[in-house]
Design an enzyme around this catalytic site. Structure first.
Site, PDB file in Angstrom:
ATOM      1  N   ARG A  67     -70.618   7.956  68.800  1.00 21.40           N
ATOM      2  CA  ARG A  67     -70.044   6.617  68.778  1.00 21.40           C
ATOM      3  C   ARG A  67     -68.539   6.695  69.018  1.00 21.40           C
ATOM      4  O   ARG A  67     -67.944   7.771  68.929  1.00 21.40           O
ATOM      5  CB  ARG A  67     -70.322   5.933  67.443  1.00 21.40           C
ATOM      6  CG  ARG A  67     -69.700   6.644  66.247  1.00 21.40           C
ATOM      7  CD  ARG A  67     -70.263   6.129  64.929  1.00 21.40           C
ATOM      8  NE  ARG A  67     -69.966   4.738  64.704  1.00 21.40           N
ATOM      9  CZ  ARG A  67     -68.865   4.292  64.119  1.00 21.40           C
ATOM     10  NH1 ARG A  67     -67.935   5.161  63.730  1.00 21.40           N
ATOM     11  NH2 ARG A  67     -68.663   3.016  63.929  1.00 21.40           N
ATOM     12  N   LEU A  68     -67.975   5.547  69.322  1.00 18.70           N
ATOM     13  CA  LEU A  68     -66.532   5.341  69.313  1.00 18.70           C
ATOM     14  C   LEU A  68     -66.262   4.176  68.371  1.00 18.70           C
ATOM     15  O   LEU A  68     -66.950   3.144  68.448  1.00 18.70           O
ATOM     16  CB  LEU A  68     -66.005   4.997  70.705  1.00 18.70           C
ATOM     17  CG  LEU A  68     -65.687   6.132  71.677  1.00 18.70           C
ATOM     18  CD1 LEU A  68     -65.258   5.537  73.019  1.00 18.70           C
ATOM     19  CD2 LEU A  68     -64.603   7.039  71.147  1.00 18.70           C
ATOM     20  N   ASP A  69     -65.283   4.307  67.499  1.00 25.20           N
ATOM     21  CA  ASP A  69     -64.950   3.216  66.592  1.00 25.20           C
ATOM     22  C   ASP A  69     -64.535   1.988  67.387  1.00 25.20           C
ATOM     23  O   ASP A  69     -64.091   2.087  68.532  1.00 25.20           O
ATOM     24  CB  ASP A  69     -63.828   3.636  65.651  1.00 25.20           C
ATOM     25  CG  ASP A  69     -64.270   4.729  64.691  1.00 25.20           C
ATOM     26  OD1 ASP A  69     -65.378   4.605  64.129  1.00 25.20           O
ATOM     27  OD2 ASP A  69     -63.523   5.702  64.519  1.00 25.20           O
ATOM     28  N   TRP A  70     -64.627   0.819  66.765  1.00 23.64           N
ATOM     29  CA  TRP A  70     -64.326  -0.445  67.456  1.00 23.64           C
ATOM     30  C   TRP A  70     -62.897  -0.463  67.993  1.00 23.64           C
ATOM     31  O   TRP A  70     -62.631  -1.071  69.029  1.00 23.64           O
ATOM     32  CB  TRP A  70     -64.567  -1.627  66.522  1.00 23.64           C
ATOM     33  CG  TRP A  70     -63.541  -1.743  65.424  1.00 23.64           C
ATOM     34  CD1 TRP A  70     -63.579  -1.147  64.201  1.00 23.64           C
ATOM     35  CD2 TRP A  70     -62.310  -2.473  65.470  1.00 23.64           C
ATOM     36  NE1 TRP A  70     -62.454  -1.455  63.476  1.00 23.64           N
ATOM     37  CE2 TRP A  70     -61.657  -2.274  64.229  1.00 23.64           C
ATOM     38  CE3 TRP A  70     -61.694  -3.275  66.431  1.00 23.64           C
ATOM     39  CZ2 TRP A  70     -60.421  -2.849  63.934  1.00 23.64           C
ATOM     40  CZ3 TRP A  70     -60.459  -3.848  66.136  1.00 23.64           C
ATOM     41  CH2 TRP A  70     -59.837  -3.638  64.901  1.00 23.64           C
ATOM     42  N   SER A 119     -61.198   2.147  69.053  1.00 21.53           N
ATOM     43  CA  SER A 119     -60.996   3.225  70.019  1.00 21.53           C
ATOM     44  C   SER A 119     -61.571   2.808  71.370  1.00 21.53           C
ATOM     45  O   SER A 119     -62.431   1.939  71.453  1.00 21.53           O
ATOM     46  CB  SER A 119     -61.661   4.515  69.537  1.00 21.53           C
ATOM     47  OG  SER A 119     -61.102   4.942  68.310  1.00 21.53           O
TER      48      SER A 119
END
Length: 204
Positions: free
Chosen positions: A42-45, A47
Site C-alpha cells: 500500500r501507499l498511505d493516503w 503519499s
C-alpha cells in the site's frame, strides 16, 4: 482465470483501497475500472507514486511477505538539509518505536526531481530550507520512511514512490494506470517465484 497486472501513479489524498469509508478521500475506484484487482502492499493516503495491483493472489502474497525483501525506491522531500551523520544513520538502520530498520540505500539528491506539483502543495516556511533524498528500502513497515526521517531529525514533507523492484513510475502521468508489459511481467514472476524453482531443483 485471466490475471491482470497493473501499475498506477497514485496521487496525494487517494486511499489504497476500492471501498469508500470516508467522504474526504478519493479511492482507487475513482481511477481504475478493473474488477477484482487489489494493491500489492500500500501507499498511505498522503503519499504518492507507484502502486502495483493484481488479481494474482499467490503473487500478491509472495510480494507482501517480509522475507521477499524486494527493493522499493522513494523520493523524499525533508525539512532542512540532512548532514552526513543523519544519512549514515538512515543507511545503517534507525530505531522506530521498538524496531530497528534494515540497512537502506540513501543519498542526497543534488537537485529537485521532476515531479508534478502536489495538490495541495506542501507547507512552505521561508526560513527553513528543504532537501530531497532518494531512499531504497527492502521492507515496508507502517509509515516507515516518514518515521525514519523523523527519527534522525528531518521530518518528511513529501513522499513519492518511484520504483518497485524493476518497475518504474517514469512512463506514467499522475492518476494514470497501465498494464505491465510482457517483459516486466516475466521479470516480476521470475523474481517472486525464483525460490520455488531453486527448491524444486534441490529436491530433484
Amino acid at each position: 482465470m485471466t490475471y491482470r497486472y497493473i501499475l498506477f501513479y497514485k496521487p496525494y489524498g487517494v486511499l489504497s483501497q476500492f471501498t469508500k469509508d470516508t467522504p474526504t478521500h478519493s479511492t482507487l475506484k475513482d481511477y481504475i475500472e478493473v474488477p477484482d484487482v487489489y494493491p500489492v502492499g500500500r501507499l498511505d493516503w498522503d503519499s504518492e507514486g507507484l502502486l502495483l495491483l493484481t488479481n494474482h493472489g499467490q503473487l500478491q502474497h509472495r510480494l507482501c511477505a517480509p522475507r521477499f525483501g524486494h527493493e522499493r525506491t522513494y523520493w523524499v522531500q525533508v525539512e532542512r538539509i540532512p548532514d552526513t551523520a543523519a544519512l549514515t544513520q538512515l543507511q545503517e538502520g534507525v530505531m522506530i518505536q521498538d524496531y530497528c530498520t534494515r540497512p537502506a540505500k540513501v543519498r542526497l539528491l543534488s537537485a529537485e526531481p521532476a515531479l508534478p506539483e502536489r495538490d495541495p502543495p506542501i507547507r512552505f516556511r521561508k526560513n527553513v530550507p528543504t532537501a530531497w533524498l532518494e531512499m531504497t528500502l527492502t521492507e515496508g513497515k507502517n509509515r516507515q520512511v516518514r518515521r525514519m526521517t523523523a527519527a534522525v531529525g528531518f521530518p518528511t514533507l513529501r513522499l513519492v514512490r518511484v520504483s518497485i523492484a524493476h518497475l518504474y513510475l517514469d512512463s506514467l502521468q499522475l492518476g494514470q494506470w497501465r498494464d505491465l508489459t510482457s517483459n516486466e511481467l516475466q521479470l516480476l514472476l521470475n523474481l517472486a517465484f525464483a525460490g520455488n524453482s531453486r527448491n524444486s531443483q534441490r529436491r530433484s
